[in-house]
Design a protein around this motif. Structure first.
Motif, PDB file in Angstrom:
ATOM      1  N   ALA A  87      18.690  44.644 -48.410  1.00 38.02           N
ATOM      2  CA  ALA A  87      18.133  45.668 -47.522  1.00 38.02           C
ATOM      3  C   ALA A  87      18.160  45.189 -46.053  1.00 38.02           C
ATOM      4  O   ALA A  87      18.579  45.949 -45.173  1.00 38.02           O
ATOM      5  N   PRO A  88      17.767  43.933 -45.761  1.00 36.17           N
ATOM      6  CA  PRO A  88      17.862  43.475 -44.364  1.00 36.17           C
ATOM      7  C   PRO A  88      19.297  43.486 -43.815  1.00 36.17           C
ATOM      8  O   PRO A  88      19.516  43.860 -42.661  1.00 36.17           O
ATOM      9  N   VAL A  89      20.271  43.105 -44.647  1.00 36.31           N
ATOM     10  CA  VAL A  89      21.660  43.108 -44.159  1.00 36.31           C
ATOM     11  C   VAL A  89      22.091  44.547 -43.858  1.00 36.31           C
ATOM     12  O   VAL A  89      22.736  44.810 -42.838  1.00 36.31           O
ATOM     13  N   CYS A  90      21.695  45.490 -44.717  1.00 34.31           N
ATOM     14  CA  CYS A  90      22.055  46.895 -44.464  1.00 34.31           C
ATOM     15  C   CYS A  90      21.347  47.413 -43.216  1.00 34.31           C
ATOM     16  O   CYS A  90      21.920  48.173 -42.431  1.00 34.31           O
ATOM     17  N   ARG A  91      20.110  46.981 -43.016  1.00 36.69           N
ATOM     18  CA  ARG A  91      19.374  47.365 -41.801  1.00 36.69           C
ATOM     19  C   ARG A  91      20.114  46.852 -40.563  1.00 36.69           C
ATOM     20  O   ARG A  91      20.323  47.587 -39.599  1.00 36.69           O
ATOM     21  N   ALA A  92      20.568  45.605 -40.628  1.00 39.31           N
ATOM     22  CA  ALA A  92      21.291  45.020 -39.489  1.00 39.31           C
ATOM     23  C   ALA A  92      22.646  45.728 -39.290  1.00 39.31           C
ATOM     24  O   ALA A  92      23.071  45.964 -38.154  1.00 39.31           O
ATOM     25  N   PHE A  93      23.296  46.075 -40.382  1.00 40.42           N
ATOM     26  CA  PHE A  93      24.588  46.791 -40.332  1.00 40.42           C
ATOM     27  C   PHE A  93      24.423  48.085 -39.533  1.00 40.42           C
ATOM     28  O   PHE A  93      25.216  48.399 -38.656  1.00 40.42           O
ATOM     29  N   VAL A  94      23.350  48.823 -39.834  1.00 42.64           N
ATOM     30  CA  VAL A  94      23.108  50.095 -39.152  1.00 42.64           C
ATOM     31  C   VAL A  94      22.706  49.826 -37.697  1.00 42.64           C
ATOM     32  O   VAL A  94      23.250  50.414 -36.759  1.00 42.64           O
ATOM     33  N   GLU A  95      21.786  48.867 -37.506  1.00 49.22           N
ATOM     34  CA  GLU A  95      21.244  48.606 -36.175  1.00 49.22           C
ATOM     35  C   GLU A  95      22.329  48.165 -35.190  1.00 49.22           C
ATOM     36  O   GLU A  95      22.261  48.461 -34.008  1.00 49.22           O
ATOM     37  N   HIS A  96      23.332  47.438 -35.689  1.00 53.20           N
ATOM     38  CA  HIS A  96      24.377  46.932 -34.795  1.00 53.20           C
ATOM     39  C   HIS A  96      25.644  47.779 -34.835  1.00 53.20           C
ATOM     40  O   HIS A  96      26.693  47.325 -34.374  1.00 53.20           O
ATOM     41  N   GLY A  97      25.554  48.977 -35.406  1.00 48.37           N
ATOM     42  CA  GLY A  97      26.703  49.889 -35.430  1.00 48.37           C
ATOM     43  C   GLY A  97      27.932  49.281 -36.084  1.00 48.37           C
ATOM     44  O   GLY A  97      29.068  49.518 -35.659  1.00 48.37           O
ATOM     45  N   MET A  98      27.724  48.465 -37.112  1.00 47.57           N
ATOM     46  CA  MET A  98      28.875  47.774 -37.726  1.00 47.57           C
ATOM     47  C   MET A  98      29.786  48.727 -38.488  1.00 47.57           C
ATOM     48  O   MET A  98      30.885  48.333 -38.875  1.00 47.57           O
ATOM     49  N   HIS A  99      29.346  49.978 -38.692  1.00 49.42           N
ATOM     50  CA  HIS A  99      30.214  50.934 -39.390  1.00 49.42           C
ATOM     51  C   HIS A  99      31.458  51.238 -38.562  1.00 49.42           C
ATOM     52  O   HIS A  99      32.432  51.763 -39.072  1.00 49.42           O
ATOM     53  N   VAL A 293      22.754  52.160 -47.503  1.00 48.42           N
ATOM     54  CA  VAL A 293      22.880  52.234 -46.041  1.00 48.42           C
ATOM     55  C   VAL A 293      22.400  53.598 -45.548  1.00 48.42           C
ATOM     56  O   VAL A 293      21.655  53.695 -44.562  1.00 48.42           O
ATOM     57  N   GLN A 294      22.788  54.641 -46.279  1.00 44.39           N
ATOM     58  CA  GLN A 294      22.371  55.982 -45.887  1.00 44.39           C
ATOM     59  C   GLN A 294      20.855  56.156 -46.030  1.00 44.39           C
ATOM     60  O   GLN A 294      20.215  56.767 -45.173  1.00 44.39           O
ATOM     61  N   GLU A 295      20.302  55.586 -47.093  1.00 44.60           N
ATOM     62  CA  GLU A 295      18.839  55.679 -47.268  1.00 44.60           C
ATOM     63  C   GLU A 295      18.100  54.988 -46.130  1.00 44.60           C
ATOM     64  O   GLU A 295      16.954  55.289 -45.846  1.00 44.60           O
ATOM     65  N   LEU A 296      18.785  54.034 -45.491  1.00 45.10           N
ATOM     66  CA  LEU A 296      18.139  53.318 -44.385  1.00 45.10           C
ATOM     67  C   LEU A 296      18.509  53.931 -43.035  1.00 45.10           C
ATOM     68  O   LEU A 296      18.346  53.301 -41.998  1.00 45.10           O
ATOM     69  N   GLY A 297      19.059  55.147 -43.071  1.00 42.70           N
ATOM     70  CA  GLY A 297      19.293  55.868 -41.824  1.00 42.70           C
ATOM     71  C   GLY A 297      20.681  55.691 -41.252  1.00 42.70           C
ATOM     72  O   GLY A 297      20.951  56.126 -40.126  1.00 42.70           O
ATOM     73  N   GLY A 298      21.588  55.057 -41.984  1.00 39.93           N
ATOM     74  CA  GLY A 298      22.947  54.863 -41.500  1.00 39.93           C
ATOM     75  C   GLY A 298      23.893  55.905 -42.059  1.00 39.93           C
ATOM     76  O   GLY A 298      23.485  56.768 -42.831  1.00 39.93           O
ATOM     77  N   PRO A 299      25.158  55.839 -41.642  1.00 45.65           N
ATOM     78  CA  PRO A 299      26.151  56.775 -42.171  1.00 45.65           C
ATOM     79  C   PRO A 299      26.487  56.419 -43.619  1.00 45.65           C
ATOM     80  O   PRO A 299      26.280  55.270 -44.020  1.00 45.65           O
ATOM     81  N   PRO A 300      27.010  57.385 -44.407  1.00 39.96           N
ATOM     82  CA  PRO A 300      27.360  57.077 -45.793  1.00 39.96           C
ATOM     83  C   PRO A 300      28.286  55.859 -45.840  1.00 39.96           C
ATOM     84  O   PRO A 300      29.343  55.874 -45.195  1.00 39.96           O
ATOM     85  N   THR A 301      27.869  54.813 -46.520  1.00 43.47           N
ATOM     86  CA  THR A 301      28.617  53.554 -46.536  1.00 43.47           C
ATOM     87  C   THR A 301      28.410  52.868 -47.878  1.00 43.47           C
ATOM     88  O   THR A 301      27.300  52.421 -48.174  1.00 43.47           O
ATOM     89  N   PRO A 302      29.444  52.782 -48.690  1.00 48.54           N
ATOM     90  CA  PRO A 302      29.251  52.056 -49.954  1.00 48.54           C
ATOM     91  C   PRO A 302      29.066  50.566 -49.702  1.00 48.54           C
ATOM     92  O   PRO A 302      29.484  50.043 -48.658  1.00 48.54           O
TER      93      PRO A 302
END
Ligand code: HAM
Length: 419
Positions: A87-99, A293-302
């Motif tokens: 969950a923290p890695v996915c949070r960071a993924f979203v926060e830093h726009g890694m998508h 990722v989507q549940e944490l507010g990010g774009p759909p990302t497997p």
């Protein structure tokens, strides 16, 4: 009267020298395996908003229900010491726009985690994991590569008697329909179930597969299996993951009863166990989490990943034997007076600036004891600082020469090159 002793909290432990070097070796291997496969290091904070785990890991899981170290900070924010890393890695993924980066984004970590569990051998309240997460692709090759990398790490760490159990949870819809079917089966056999299973029929019926209670186990044998309910896409995905693992020569057993303790999984799930461990046989585990990722507010990302427990890898493996750090020069003092100490200290600094692994006498020993201490450390050279002169002893050759203090470092460096 001496003050009362304070001990480390229950379920925590100190990492002492021998363990520390086994960990350094483990980290070096994990880095080499994962970075060669394109994983980049990430470290997230030790504590996060409690909401991250409530939403990410799932409010019906044991972890969120009873194992989190949660607290309120002085500003009234609800925080939690991280119980896991996905969950923290996915949070960071979203926060830093890694998508926006090319996919999959591959990240690995080696961090400490916290769960308020019943402490025993192999189970701690602060423990460490190496983990790897690949975000942005649902290609079955991502699953197979990820599992193969975990398998390589366990093999390289010499973890004995490893089994890989593999399953698929399908999509949330399939799982939802299956949960209802399973609940109906459990309700029909309610009287035979262990009380803790009966209590969880509504919120976590899948946990029943985990029960060690004999009567519950026999109810579960006749229970419907999720693997038989997968829709065609998920079935094909799972078949391809299995084919790729076979291609990669990773042995596995399909286990339709495999249950993971976190809610974010869908499709592939797996667990590595080692018979070399006692009751806590799970050495690593993971799976696919395509909605997190989507549940944490990010774009759909497997996403797909795993984590292996460091303590358990070291317990079930053959920790590399650590070579003690070399001592190239030991600075000894003939007398413990200020002049000698200052000269010796100056020499120590000069040696270190020249890149030598140097130590100095710090405990007021007699010269004789300093020499045996230096010998025990395996020092290559000892310099004895006297008031009138300096004497350099070659501990290997057993020879000694008197020389100017400012010539010592050069002599050691020259001597080393001559070796
Ligand atoms: P997990 O199965 O909860 O998965 O933990 C992974 C590993 O951490 C376990 O197999 C075990 O070796 C170790 N471990 C867990 N709890 C403890 C404990 N109390 N003491 C010692 N070792 C422990 C996860 O944490 C997921 N985040 C894995 C993952 C990554 N899934 C997808 N990506």
């Amino acid at each position: 009267m001496s003050a009362p002793q304070i001990q480390a909290p229950r379920g925590t432990y100190d990492v002492l020298a021998q363990q520390a070097s086994a960990r350094v070796a483990l980290e070096a291997r994990a880095r080499s395996i994962l970075e060669s496969a394109g994983y980049e290091r990430i470290e997230t904070p030790t504590f996060e908003a409690t909401e991250l785990f409530a939403r990410g890991v799932g409010s019906s899981t044991d972890i969120v229900r009873k194992e989190m170290f949660s607290f309120e900070d002085a500003g009234g924010r609800a925080l939690t010491l991280r119980p896991e890393g996905t969950a923290p890695v996915c949070r960071a993924f979203v926060e830093h726009g890694m998508h926006k980066r090319s996919k999959p984004v591959k990240l690995w970590y080696l961090s400490s985690f916290f769960r308020h569990e019943r402490a025993q051998k192999g189970r701690y309240r602060q423990f460490w994991q190496v983990g790897a997460e690949a975000l942005g692709s649902d290609d079955p090759a991502v699953d197979a590569e990820s599992i193969a990398l975990a398998s390589s790490l366990l093999a390289e760490m010499g973890v004995r008697a490893v089994r890989l159990r593999l399953s698929s949870l399908g999509s949330p819809e399939t799982r939802g329909a299956y949960r209802e079917e399973l609940k109906a089966h459990l309700r029909a056999h309610e009287d035979s179930l262990a009380p803790e299973v009966r209590e969880r029929i509504e919120d976590n019926p899948l946990r029943a597969f985990d029960s060690a209670d004999p009567a519950t186990r026999s109810v579960m044998e006749s229970a419907p299996k999720l693997l038989d309910r997968l829709d065609p896409d998920d079935g094909a995905h799972f078949a391809e993951v299995r084919a790729l693992l076979t291609e990669a020569r990773v042995d596995y057993e399909v286990d339709p009863t495999l249950v993971r303790g976190l809610d974010y999984y869908m499709r592939t799930v797996f667990e590595f166990t080692s018979d070399a461990l006692g009751a806590q046989s799970g050495v690593g585990g993971g799976g696919r989490y395509d909605a997190l990722v989507q549940e944490l507010g990010g774009p759909p990302t497997p996403g797909m990943g795993w984590a292996c427990g460091i303590e358990r890898m070291l317990l079930a493996g053959e920790p590399p034997v650590a070579a003690p750090a070399p001592v190239e020069l030991f600075v000894a003092l003939e007398h413990h007076d200020e002049v000698t100490r200052r000269a010796a200290f100056g020499l120590l600094g000069e040696a270190r600036r020249a890149g030598l692994a140097a130590q100095m006498e710090l405990a007021g020993r007699s010269l004789k004891r300093q020499l045996s201490h230096a010998d025990a450390l395996g020092a290559r050279y000892v310099v004895i600082v006297e008031q009138q002169q300096t004497v350099l002893k070659d501990m290997q050759a057993g020879q000694q020469t008197s020389l100017a203090a400012d010539a010592v470092v050069h002599a050691v460096l020259r001597g080393q090159h001559a070796l």
